[in-house]
Design a protein around this motif. Structure first.
Motif, PDB file in Angstrom:
ATOM      1  N   ILE A 187     -22.636  27.332  60.581  1.00 20.98           N
ATOM      2  CA  ILE A 187     -21.804  28.239  59.801  1.00 20.98           C
ATOM      3  C   ILE A 187     -22.614  28.742  58.608  1.00 20.98           C
ATOM      4  N   THR A 188     -22.825  30.060  58.552  1.00 17.63           N
ATOM      5  CA  THR A 188     -23.621  30.648  57.472  1.00 17.63           C
ATOM      6  C   THR A 188     -22.785  31.530  56.547  1.00 17.63           C
ATOM      7  N   ASP A 189     -21.578  31.887  56.973  1.00 18.22           N
ATOM      8  CA  ASP A 189     -20.680  32.663  56.117  1.00 18.22           C
ATOM      9  C   ASP A 189     -19.930  31.686  55.220  1.00 18.22           C
ATOM     10  N   ILE A 190     -20.530  31.376  54.085  1.00 19.12           N
ATOM     11  CA  ILE A 190     -19.990  30.374  53.157  1.00 19.12           C
ATOM     12  C   ILE A 190     -19.986  30.975  51.762  1.00 19.12           C
ATOM     13  N   GLU A 191     -18.887  30.825  51.054  1.00 16.40           N
ATOM     14  CA  GLU A 191     -18.768  31.356  49.704  1.00 16.40           C
ATOM     15  C   GLU A 191     -18.251  30.282  48.753  1.00 16.40           C
ATOM     16  N   PRO A 192     -18.588  30.402  47.466  1.00 16.63           N
ATOM     17  CA  PRO A 192     -18.005  29.478  46.485  1.00 16.63           C
ATOM     18  C   PRO A 192     -16.486  29.515  46.563  1.00 16.63           C
ATOM     19  N   GLY A 193     -15.866  28.340  46.526  1.00 17.27           N
ATOM     20  CA  GLY A 193     -14.417  28.252  46.638  1.00 17.27           C
ATOM     21  C   GLY A 193     -13.928  27.942  48.034  1.00 17.27           C
ATOM     22  N   ASP A 194     -14.785  28.119  49.041  1.00 21.76           N
ATOM     23  CA  ASP A 194     -14.410  27.724  50.400  1.00 21.76           C
ATOM     24  C   ASP A 194     -14.167  26.220  50.430  1.00 21.76           C
ATOM     25  N   MET A 195     -13.310  25.796  51.360  1.00 18.64           N
ATOM     26  CA  MET A 195     -13.078  24.363  51.561  1.00 18.64           C
ATOM     27  C   MET A 195     -13.183  24.043  53.043  1.00 18.64           C
ATOM     28  N   PHE A 196     -13.958  23.010  53.344  1.00 17.87           N
ATOM     29  CA  PHE A 196     -14.049  22.517  54.704  1.00 17.87           C
ATOM     30  C   PHE A 196     -13.124  21.306  54.841  1.00 17.87           C
ATOM     31  N   PHE A 197     -12.456  21.224  55.981  1.00 17.95           N
ATOM     32  CA  PHE A 197     -11.456  20.186  56.210  1.00 17.95           C
ATOM     33  C   PHE A 197     -11.707  19.578  57.583  1.00 17.95           C
ATOM     34  N   MET A 198     -11.915  18.259  57.619  1.00 12.18           N
ATOM     35  CA  MET A 198     -12.121  17.515  58.859  1.00 12.18           C
ATOM     36  C   MET A 198     -10.973  16.528  59.003  1.00 12.18           C
ATOM     37  N   CYS A 199     -10.400  16.419  60.218  1.00 13.79           N
ATOM     38  CA  CYS A 199      -9.246  15.530  60.323  1.00 13.79           C
ATOM     39  C   CYS A 199      -9.047  15.018  61.741  1.00 13.79           C
ATOM     40  N   THR A 200      -8.368  13.890  61.857  1.00 17.65           N
ATOM     41  CA  THR A 200      -7.984  13.350  63.154  1.00 17.65           C
ATOM     42  C   THR A 200      -6.645  13.957  63.572  1.00 17.65           C
ATOM     43  N   ASP A 201      -6.261  13.697  64.824  1.00 15.30           N
ATOM     44  CA  ASP A 201      -5.045  14.333  65.342  1.00 15.30           C
ATOM     45  C   ASP A 201      -3.778  13.765  64.719  1.00 15.30           C
ATOM     46  N   GLY A 202      -3.879  12.668  63.985  1.00  7.16           N
ATOM     47  CA  GLY A 202      -2.718  12.191  63.247  1.00  7.16           C
ATOM     48  C   GLY A 202      -2.267  13.183  62.194  1.00  7.16           C
TER      49      GLY A 202
END
Length: 269
Positions: A187-202
């Protein structure tokens, strides 16, 4: 080249209404700092077959492989799949000593903050999102039986949400008898203020994409987003739930020292 800096990451891993927690996150919550490069969220499969061992062993194996073999640069798809094969060999070793754990498996999500962008890799139905101003810019596709049926047009997305086989995954990290591979995205389209979120199916069985969009739009900080998600899942999740929120502080592009020096001297020529 890109110099990506983070704000403080926030995470949670809870057993929900289950008796034990088969999820595992890396780094552990109390150890995470803005200097981290590698993040993982895994959901162990197996219950009595030691799903909690599988998720923890996967995180430990990837940490070891990255620290040992990744030099300067970003991990390629080939590198990440070699890390999976190394993890599969670690599973073989464990189940060879502990045959009662035969059949243990885990999903895997991974984010690596690199020089060219952020590498996202996953296998199974744990997810990775990229939010910008509360809206979903990127989201992984679940490796599940019902999702494959949706892509083939056999059922609708709405039918998939309530299908009795919606939790059947088609990819997971097990031993070398069941070799798998990750889907990998740079992923190269990244800007200040972006948030990445990783999660399980719960999390995703409790909160829809629309629910998450509402939370990421309403709550402006990673900490407040974490608190909202935990509060919601604690009350409603029947499964373990775990996640990481990784906020982007800045993304500066490096133009190169040599080029700048050349331009400086050339201006006096």
């Amino acid at each position: 080249m890109m110099n990506i800096t983070l704000e403080r990451p926030f995470s949670a891993t809870e057993k929900g209404k289950r008796q034990n927690n088969e999820d595992y996150i890396y780094p552990l919550s109390e150890l995470a700092t803005p200097n981290e490069r590698l993040f993982m969220v895994c959901d162990g499969v197996g219950g009595s077959e030691k799903g909690e061992v599988a998720s923890a062993l996967a995180c430990d194996s990837f940490e070891t492989f990255f620290n040992t073999f990744l030099e300067d640069g970003d991990p390629s798809e080939d590198f990440i799949n070699k890390a999976i094969h190394y993890t599969e060999s670690r599973f073989d070793e464990y189940t060879g000593i502990n045959p009662d754990a035969s059949g243990m498996a885990t999903t895997m999500t991974l984010l690596y903050i690199g020089n060219e962008g952020i590498t996202a890799a996953y296998t199974g139905d744990s997810r990775i999102y990229q939010f910008r101003q509360g809206q979903i810019l990127f989201r992984t596709e679940d490796h599940t039986l019902v999702n494959s049926w949706v892509k083939m047009g056999k059922i609708t997305p709405e039918e998939a949400e309530i299908h009795p086989q919606k939790n059947v995954i088609t990819r997971a990290i097990m031993g070398s008898k069941y070799i798998t591979q990750a889907d990998v995205h740079l992923i190269t389209d990244i800007e200040p203020g972006d948030m990445f979120f990783m999660c399980t199916d719960g999390v995703t069985e409790t909160l829809t994409d629309e629910n998450l969009t509402e939370i990421f739009t309403r709550d402006k900080t990673a900490e407040s987003i974490k608190n909202s998600i935990v509060e919601h899942c604690i009350n409603q999740a029947t499964d373990n739930f775990s996640f990481y929120i990784i906020p982007i502080l800045d993304t500066k592009k490096n133009t190169g020292f040599k080029q700048n020096i050349f331009s400086f001297f050339y201006s006096f020529a």
